[in-house]
Design a protein around this motif. Structure first.
Motif, PDB file in Angstrom:
ATOM      1  N   UNK A 256       0.778  -1.191  -0.024  1.00  0.00           N
ATOM      2  CA  UNK A 256       0.155   0.037   0.091  1.00  0.00           C
ATOM      3  C   UNK A 256       0.805   1.207   0.076  1.00  0.00           C
ATOM      4  N   UNK A 257       0.326   2.438  -0.492  1.00  0.00           N
ATOM      5  CA  UNK A 257       1.196   3.497  -0.762  1.00  0.00           C
ATOM      6  C   UNK A 257       0.232   4.209   0.214  1.00  0.00           C
ATOM      7  N   UNK A 258       0.795   5.258   1.201  1.00  0.00           N
ATOM      8  CA  UNK A 258       0.068   6.076   2.132  1.00  0.00           C
ATOM      9  C   UNK A 258      -0.354   7.323   1.012  1.00  0.00           C
ATOM     10  N   UNK A 285       2.632 -13.717 -14.400  1.00  0.00           N
ATOM     11  CA  UNK A 285       3.967 -12.988 -13.732  1.00  0.00           C
ATOM     12  C   UNK A 285       4.071 -11.698 -14.848  1.00  0.00           C
ATOM     13  N   UNK A 286       4.447 -10.680 -14.366  1.00  0.00           N
ATOM     14  CA  UNK A 286       4.659  -9.217 -15.062  1.00  0.00           C
ATOM     15  C   UNK A 286       3.576  -8.507 -14.939  1.00  0.00           C
ATOM     16  N   UNK A 287       2.188  -8.894 -14.590  1.00  0.00           N
ATOM     17  CA  UNK A 287       1.193  -7.996 -14.381  1.00  0.00           C
ATOM     18  C   UNK A 287       0.979  -7.636 -13.328  1.00  0.00           C
ATOM     19  N   UNK A 288       0.504  -6.353 -12.887  1.00  0.00           N
ATOM     20  CA  UNK A 288       0.160  -5.863 -11.539  1.00  0.00           C
ATOM     21  C   UNK A 288      -1.169  -5.050 -11.690  1.00  0.00           C
ATOM     22  N   UNK A 289      -2.165  -5.101 -10.499  1.00  0.00           N
ATOM     23  CA  UNK A 289      -3.138  -4.346 -10.478  1.00  0.00           C
ATOM     24  C   UNK A 289      -2.844  -3.282  -9.489  1.00  0.00           C
ATOM     25  N   UNK A 290      -3.585  -2.258  -9.560  1.00  0.00           N
ATOM     26  CA  UNK A 290      -3.505  -0.810  -8.703  1.00  0.00           C
ATOM     27  C   UNK A 290      -4.941  -0.713  -8.329  1.00  0.00           C
ATOM     28  N   UNK A 291      -5.105  -0.268  -7.385  1.00  0.00           N
ATOM     29  CA  UNK A 291      -6.396   0.042  -6.665  1.00  0.00           C
ATOM     30  C   UNK A 291      -6.362   1.588  -6.077  1.00  0.00           C
ATOM     31  N   UNK A 351      -8.203  -2.772  -0.668  1.00  0.00           N
ATOM     32  CA  UNK A 351      -9.442  -2.008  -0.927  1.00  0.00           C
ATOM     33  C   UNK A 351      -9.953  -1.286   0.394  1.00  0.00           C
ATOM     34  N   UNK A 352      -9.909  -2.396   1.567  1.00  0.00           N
ATOM     35  CA  UNK A 352     -10.532  -1.649   2.807  1.00  0.00           C
ATOM     36  C   UNK A 352      -9.506  -0.475   3.263  1.00  0.00           C
ATOM     37  N   UNK A 353      -8.170  -0.474   3.259  1.00  0.00           N
ATOM     38  CA  UNK A 353      -7.381   0.410   3.546  1.00  0.00           C
ATOM     39  C   UNK A 353      -7.258   1.588   2.563  1.00  0.00           C
ATOM     40  N   UNK A 354      -7.640   1.476   1.513  1.00  0.00           N
ATOM     41  CA  UNK A 354      -7.664   2.691   0.500  1.00  0.00           C
ATOM     42  C   UNK A 354      -9.040   3.154   0.879  1.00  0.00           C
ATOM     43  N   UNK A 357      -9.367   5.372   3.875  1.00  0.00           N
ATOM     44  CA  UNK A 357      -8.488   6.460   3.821  1.00  0.00           C
ATOM     45  C   UNK A 357      -7.170   6.433   4.536  1.00  0.00           C
ATOM     46  N   UNK A 358      -6.938   5.179   4.934  1.00  0.00           N
ATOM     47  CA  UNK A 358      -5.768   4.843   5.600  1.00  0.00           C
ATOM     48  C   UNK A 358      -4.573   4.613   4.611  1.00  0.00           C
ATOM     49  N   UNK A 359      -4.976   4.459   3.369  1.00  0.00           N
ATOM     50  CA  UNK A 359      -3.912   4.450   2.172  1.00  0.00           C
ATOM     51  C   UNK A 359      -4.565   5.249   0.954  1.00  0.00           C
ATOM     52  N   UNK A 360      -3.755   5.307   0.103  1.00  0.00           N
ATOM     53  CA  UNK A 360      -3.951   6.265  -1.310  1.00  0.00           C
ATOM     54  C   UNK A 360      -3.874   5.227  -2.342  1.00  0.00           C
ATOM     55  N   UNK A 361      -3.238   4.081  -2.253  1.00  0.00           N
ATOM     56  CA  UNK A 361      -3.122   3.172  -3.504  1.00  0.00           C
ATOM     57  C   UNK A 361      -2.891   1.800  -2.993  1.00  0.00           C
ATOM     58  N   UNK A 362      -3.413   0.782  -3.501  1.00  0.00           N
ATOM     59  CA  UNK A 362      -3.312  -0.460  -3.193  1.00  0.00           C
ATOM     60  C   UNK A 362      -2.559  -1.219  -4.514  1.00  0.00           C
ATOM     61  N   UNK A 363      -1.314  -1.843  -4.056  1.00  0.00           N
ATOM     62  CA  UNK A 363      -0.702  -2.488  -5.231  1.00  0.00           C
ATOM     63  C   UNK A 363      -0.828  -4.325  -5.077  1.00  0.00           C
ATOM     64  N   UNK A 364      -1.305  -4.663  -6.073  1.00  0.00           N
ATOM     65  CA  UNK A 364      -1.609  -6.258  -5.819  1.00  0.00           C
ATOM     66  C   UNK A 364      -0.411  -7.047  -6.969  1.00  0.00           C
TER      67      UNK A 364
END
Length: 403
Positions: A256-258, A285-291, A351-354, A357-364
């Motif tokens: 997560x990115x705050x 492999x190589x794929x990333x998901x951003x929330x 998703x919950x953290x974003x 408001x605890x985080x700005x971005x989630x990276x899966x």
């Protein structure tokens, strides 16, 4: 060759094993540990997270915490709750999670093997955590928890284990609150297993880098205080469960990115082909998901031109192509703008953290493979921090090594 050493374990009376066994020290914080151990004075959390028995504002590095851990350990060991084996033994430890099993050997391994790279590392350790575990080991005169190692099995270890389990009854068979089954067999016939590991040249740390490093540091300090040191003392060995690599499963270690720049998505679109409404869990492999902003976005990282095993890890590519150039995160180990979420918590946790408001971005991320881990270790290289999340986790408090 890899050394596996039988030991005289302390272990719970079988009827109390369910109460005593607990999660490892590093998967819960102090608040969570207090809640888990509440009303259960025999929980092994009182040994590995002893701050839960002190006031809530007590630092985990306070001298009182280490003294409390020793007190709690020996009160348990000297009570009717525990017994110590009369003779050295090895053990078979099987974990079953959602129908998938992995079965390893619970033994002691050699500090010398760790120092001489028979036991290979793939992560850096943090000095503060290393200091903490070293103090616990020395003050308790015990290794309270095992590490998790893996190895390339020619088939001899697995064959022996399967045959043994088919004809002997376990000493423990319990199911933890998360639904994982933990079954342990005692192996008095030690020679066959010890001999099998003599054909295995390397062991690899899967989970427990800080415990391994701390065991080595504790042994060095104990040796310096022992004029008659021979190298055969029990402090020269520490407990581990060794699993064949083909039975290991690694989950993603997500991020997560705050805080993110307002134009973060626009910056991504300049560098990558960005898809909207993608699946939260990458499919390869190589794929990333951003929330972010109530949506999941996906992209494919660009392959590195370098051929070494670290450069093409997804986490390395993410660092070099997104985290540093777009978010100014130069060191994931120390940057306060990034935090880590173990894959067992799933993408719902991101998703919950974003959303809260605890985080700005989630990276899966797509999980690192066990082959990638071994390749990095064999090359003498280090993975980026928080590259692997192994599941299921071992239970603490079932087999204790004292010296």
């Amino acid at each position: 060759m890899a050394i596996v050493k039988p030991f005289k374990a302390w272990r719970p009376n079988p009827e109390l094993a369910q109460e005593i066994a607990c999660v490892p020290y590093d998967v819960v914080n102090s608040k969570e540990a207090r809640k888990l151990a509440n009303g259960n004075p025999q929980s092994f959390l009182h040994v590995i997270k002893p701050e839960i028995d002190l006031s809530e504002n007590t630092s985990v590095y306070d001298a009182k915490v280490y003294d409390q851990g020793r007190k709690n350990l020996y009160e348990l060991l000297n009570s009717d709750a525990f017994l110590q084996e009369e003779h050295e033994a090895l053990y078979i430890y099987q974990l079953v999670m959602e129908g998938r099993s992995q079965t390893g050997i619970f033994s002691c391994v050699s500090v010398n093997d760790y120092n001489n790279n028979v036991i290979l590392k793939h992560e850096l350790t943090r000095p503060d955590k290393e200091d903490d575990r070293t103090k616990h080991i020395i003050i308790q005169a015990a290794h309270a928890e095992p590490v998790m190692l893996t190895f390339r099995d020619s088939g001899s270890v697995t064959s022996y284990v399967n045959e043994y389990m088919s004809r002997e009854d376990p000493i423990y068979d319990l199911t933890s609150e998360d639904g994982i089954t933990h079954t342990i067999w005692k192996v008095d016939d030690k020679a066959s297993l010890v001999s099998a590991f003599q054909d295995i040249p390397k062991l690899y740390i899967a989970d427990g880098h800080h415990r391994c490093a701390s065991a080595a540091r504790a042994a060095k300090e104990m040796a310096s205080q022992n004029p008659g040191h021979t190298g055969k003392e029990e402090y020269n060995y520490f407990p581990a469960v060794l699993f064949p690599m083909d039975q290991m499963e690694i989950l993603a270690y997500n991020r997560i990115i705050l805080s993110t720049p307002d134009n973060f998505l626009e910056q991504l679109k300049k560098e990558f082909t960005l898809s909207k409404n993608v699946k939260p869990v990458p499919s390869k492999k190589g794929m990333v998901s951003f929330y972010i902003n109530d949506n999941w976005y996906g992209l494919t990282l660009k392959a590195s031109e370098k051929n070494d095993p670290v450069s093409n890890l997804d986490i390395t590519l993410l660092q070099n192509q997104v985290l540093e150039p777009l978010l100014d995160i130069k060191d994931q180990r120390t940057d306060p703008n990034i935090d880590f979420v173990g894959g067992i918590r799933g993408t719902d946790e991101l998703e919950k953290l974003v959303d809260t408001g605890e985080a700005s971005l989630g990276i899966s991320l797509y999980p690192t493979s066990i082959e990638e881990l071994l390749d990095v270790s064999d090359a003498g290289l280090l993975m980026p921090p928080k590259s692997t999340w192994f599941e299921p986790k071992l239970r603490s408090g079932l087999l204790i090594h004292t010296f």
